[in-house]
Design a protein around this motif. Structure first.
Motif, mmCIF file in Angstrom:
data_model
loop_
_atom_site.group_PDB
_atom_site.id
_atom_site.type_symbol
_atom_site.label_atom_id
_atom_site.label_comp_id
_atom_site.label_asym_id
_atom_site.label_seq_id
_atom_site.Cartn_x
_atom_site.Cartn_y
_atom_site.Cartn_z
ATOM 1 N N ASN A 1 0.809 -1.223 0.000
ATOM 2 C CA ASN A 1 0.000 0.000 0.000
ATOM 3 C C ASN A 1 0.842 1.273 0.000
ATOM 4 O O ASN A 1 0.299 2.369 0.040
ATOM 5 N N MET A 2 2.170 1.121 -0.044
ATOM 6 C CA MET A 2 3.032 2.296 0.002
ATOM 7 C C MET A 2 3.005 3.040 -1.319
ATOM 8 O O MET A 2 3.039 2.436 -2.387
ATOM 9 N N ARG A 3 2.934 4.355 -1.240
ATOM 10 C CA ARG A 3 2.984 5.204 -2.429
ATOM 11 C C ARG A 3 4.241 6.060 -2.376
ATOM 12 O O ARG A 3 4.811 6.257 -1.313
ATOM 13 N N ASN A 4 4.639 6.562 -3.541
ATOM 14 C CA ASN A 4 5.770 7.484 -3.573
ATOM 15 C C ASN A 4 5.502 8.630 -2.601
ATOM 16 O O ASN A 4 4.421 9.229 -2.619
ATOM 17 N N GLY A 5 6.475 8.935 -1.761
ATOM 18 C CA GLY A 5 6.333 10.061 -0.851
ATOM 19 C C GLY A 5 5.758 9.697 0.499
ATOM 20 O O GLY A 5 5.813 10.497 1.431
ATOM 21 N N ASP A 6 5.187 8.482 0.651
ATOM 22 C CA ASP A 6 4.753 8.052 1.974
ATOM 23 C C ASP A 6 5.973 7.829 2.862
ATOM 24 O O ASP A 6 7.054 7.506 2.374
ATOM 25 N N THR A 7 5.789 7.968 4.170
ATOM 26 C CA THR A 7 6.900 7.733 5.085
ATOM 27 C C THR A 7 7.240 6.247 5.111
ATOM 28 O O THR A 7 6.391 5.407 5.397
ATOM 29 N N LYS A 8 8.480 5.939 4.818
ATOM 30 C CA LYS A 8 8.952 4.549 4.811
ATOM 31 C C LYS A 8 9.694 4.225 6.100
ATOM 32 O O LYS A 8 9.482 3.184 6.700
ATOM 33 N N ILE A 9 10.608 5.131 6.501
ATOM 34 C CA ILE A 9 11.370 4.957 7.740
ATOM 35 C C ILE A 9 11.096 6.166 8.633
ATOM 36 O O ILE A 9 11.244 7.307 8.203
ATOM 37 N N GLN A 10 10.708 5.909 9.861
ATOM 38 C CA GLN A 10 10.449 6.979 10.817
ATOM 39 C C GLN A 10 11.393 6.810 12.005
ATOM 40 O O GLN A 10 11.371 5.791 12.682
ATOM 41 N N VAL A 11 12.236 7.807 12.221
ATOM 42 C CA VAL A 11 13.191 7.782 13.321
ATOM 43 C C VAL A 11 12.706 8.763 14.382
ATOM 44 O O VAL A 11 12.498 9.938 14.102
ATOM 45 N N GLU A 12 12.501 8.265 15.611
ATOM 46 C CA GLU A 12 11.914 9.077 16.671
ATOM 47 C C GLU A 12 12.839 9.120 17.888
ATOM 48 O O GLU A 12 13.016 8.109 18.571
ATOM 49 N N ARG A 13 13.470 10.262 18.101
ATOM 50 C CA ARG A 13 14.321 10.484 19.277
ATOM 51 C C ARG A 13 15.219 9.276 19.536
ATOM 52 O O ARG A 13 15.262 8.707 20.629
ATOM 53 N N PHE A 14 15.960 8.912 18.506
ATOM 54 C CA PHE A 14 16.772 7.695 18.550
ATOM 55 C C PHE A 14 18.189 8.007 18.996
ATOM 56 O O PHE A 14 18.841 8.917 18.472
ATOM 57 N N LEU B 1 24.893 8.564 18.760
ATOM 58 C CA LEU B 1 23.711 9.253 18.233
ATOM 59 C C LEU B 1 22.879 9.772 19.402
ATOM 60 O O LEU B 1 22.693 9.059 20.399
ATOM 61 N N LYS B 2 22.373 11.001 19.254
ATOM 62 C CA LYS B 2 21.694 11.659 20.370
ATOM 63 C C LYS B 2 20.343 12.214 19.925
ATOM 64 O O LYS B 2 20.275 13.228 19.234
ATOM 65 N N ASP B 3 19.290 11.509 20.274
ATOM 66 C CA ASP B 3 17.917 11.974 20.036
ATOM 67 C C ASP B 3 17.682 12.395 18.582
ATOM 68 O O ASP B 3 17.161 13.479 18.301
ATOM 69 N N VAL B 4 18.076 11.541 17.658
ATOM 70 C CA VAL B 4 17.921 11.831 16.229
ATOM 71 C C VAL B 4 16.489 11.528 15.783
ATOM 72 O O VAL B 4 15.942 10.478 16.124
ATOM 73 N N SER B 5 15.909 12.436 15.027
ATOM 74 C CA SER B 5 14.571 12.229 14.463
ATOM 75 C C SER B 5 14.582 12.644 12.996
ATOM 76 O O SER B 5 15.144 13.692 12.648
ATOM 77 N N LEU B 6 13.985 11.837 12.141
ATOM 78 C CA LEU B 6 13.773 12.189 10.735
ATOM 79 C C LEU B 6 12.821 11.191 10.110
ATOM 80 O O LEU B 6 12.621 10.092 10.635
ATOM 81 N N ASN B 7 12.216 11.582 8.984
ATOM 82 C CA ASN B 7 11.353 10.704 8.208
ATOM 83 C C ASN B 7 11.958 10.504 6.821
ATOM 84 O O ASN B 7 12.276 11.477 6.135
ATOM 85 N N VAL B 8 12.106 9.251 6.427
ATOM 86 C CA VAL B 8 12.575 8.912 5.084
ATOM 87 C C VAL B 8 11.367 8.478 4.278
ATOM 88 O O VAL B 8 10.639 7.567 4.675
ATOM 89 N N ARG B 9 11.165 9.137 3.144
ATOM 90 C CA ARG B 9 9.974 8.847 2.349
ATOM 91 C C ARG B 9 10.230 7.772 1.299
ATOM 92 O O ARG B 9 11.341 7.601 0.826
ATOM 93 N N ALA B 10 9.181 7.067 0.953
ATOM 94 C CA ALA B 10 9.273 5.965 -0.006
ATOM 95 C C ALA B 10 9.690 6.472 -1.372
ATOM 96 O O ALA B 10 9.247 7.529 -1.825
ATOM 97 N N ARG B 11 10.562 5.701 -2.025
ATOM 98 C CA ARG B 11 11.023 5.958 -3.386
ATOM 99 C C ARG B 11 11.599 7.365 -3.556
ATOM 100 O O ARG B 11 11.329 8.075 -4.501
ATOM 101 N N GLU B 12 12.384 7.728 -2.561
ATOM 102 C CA GLU B 12 13.212 8.924 -2.641
ATOM 103 C C GLU B 12 14.637 8.542 -2.265
ATOM 104 O O GLU B 12 14.871 7.496 -1.655
ATOM 105 N N VAL B 13 15.581 9.418 -2.636
ATOM 106 C CA VAL B 13 16.972 9.264 -2.194
ATOM 107 C C VAL B 13 17.203 10.245 -1.056
ATOM 108 O O VAL B 13 17.002 11.457 -1.222
ATOM 109 N N THR B 14 17.586 9.728 0.093
ATOM 110 C CA THR B 14 17.900 10.559 1.251
ATOM 111 C C THR B 14 19.385 10.447 1.537
ATOM 112 O O THR B 14 19.905 9.342 1.746
ATOM 113 N N SER B 15 20.084 11.573 1.539
ATOM 114 C CA SER B 15 21.515 11.599 1.836
ATOM 115 C C SER B 15 21.738 11.976 3.295
ATOM 116 O O SER B 15 21.026 12.825 3.840
ATOM 117 N N ILE B 16 22.736 11.351 3.902
ATOM 118 C CA ILE B 16 23.168 11.719 5.249
ATOM 119 C C ILE B 16 24.592 12.252 5.130
ATOM 120 O O ILE B 16 25.486 11.561 4.648
#
Length: 280
Positions: free
Chosen positions: A26-39, A49-64
């Motif tokens: 049911n995942m669509r492009n742009g839906d949240t795929k990975i959710q990092v919560e105060r990790f 790592l200290k309280d890291v939060s971010l959302n990685v969306r489906a079918r996108e390239v996310t650089s760190i």
């Protein structure tokens, strides 16, 4: 014919039914795929790592991005729990993939790593044929039918833009390929088990500019099918290929957003100083 000739009957290992199951259908492009919560993550007493939060969306390239030692690779390896292999580690907070907490003790880590593939910094093909470099992972994951192995080897080589270069030499050693070809072979090996997420840790750092350009073209094309998270020291590379960029500093998330905004109008002065080369 080369694929049929390359395939050999070998015993396979059956993997037990897994607990981890997302709602990927049911995942669509742009839906949240990975959710990092105060990790947060520790190696012994060292909090990397200290309280890291971010959302990685489906079918996108996310650089760190970020300076050496800021926790980039540690964060990446948390997405498939590769850091579990290191003694004395501890994770706090949550990482969810399609809503499932991957640090839940009921999660089957083997199945998680099938869903979340990884390509490492240096090309690391097995000392096997080109065909067997890819088929090996299929066999140990319980795939027995020759026809399916052949089909998936070809498809993964096509997806990694390597098929036309190696289709007539599948019985050659993977070590006989150039550095850039070896890295694309490693990409093909990761794709063969049909992951949904592909992690890449400095995948172009050992490649020349031409091989790097081919790999970058491949990454942009792969996001049509996969969610990609890449660690890179190369600011230009992050700007060229990623949709979103996360900037880490001393284990903390300094800034995360649309790549164009991060590179042209960052909200934090320290981000501007880093991407313009004033430090790091």
């Amino acid at each position: 014919k080369m694929l049929v000739a390359a395939e050999q009957s070998k015993p396979s290992i059956k993997i037990t039914d897994h607990i981890y199951a997302g709602n990927s259908a049911n995942m669509r492009n742009g839906d949240t795929k990975i959710q990092v919560e105060r990790f947060s993550f520790r190696y012994g007493a060292n909090k990397v790592l200290k309280d890291v939060s971010l959302n990685v969306r489906a079918r996108e390239v996310t650089s760190i991005i970020g300076p050496s030692g800021c926790g980039k690779s540690t964060l990446l390896r948390c997405f498939n729990r590769m850091n579990d292999l290191i003694a004395g580690t501890r994770a706090d907070g949550n990482i969810l993939i399609e809503g499932q907490d991957i640090y839940d003790p009921r999660v089957d880590v083997v199945e998680l790593r099938k869903k979340v593939g990884m390509v490492f910094q240096k090309p690391n093909p097995f000392p096997k044929t080109i065909f067997d470099n890819i088929a090996y992972g299929l066999r140990i994951n319980g795939i027995r039918q020759k026809s399916e192995i052949i089909q998936r080897v070809e498809q993964s080589l096509r997806d990694s833009a390597l098929w036309e270069e190696v289709k007539d030499r599948l019985t050659d050693s993977g070590l006989s390929l150039s550095g850039g070809q070896q890295q694309r072979l490693c990409v093909a090996r990761a794709l063969a088990i049909q992951p949904e997420i592909v992690l890449m840790d400095e995948p172009a750092s050992a490649l020349d500019p031409i091989a790097t350009a081919k790999l970058e073209e491949l990454i942009v094309r792969l996001k049509e099918k996969y969610t990609i998270v890449i660690v890179t020291h190369n600011m230009q590379q992050a700007a060229r290929i990623s949709d979103k960029t996360a900037f880490l500093m001393q284990g903390e998330m300094v800034e995360f957003g649309v790549t164009k905004d991060i590179f042209t109008k960052p909200t934090k002065k320290i981000t501007e100083e880093y991407i313009t080369g004033r430090f790091g």
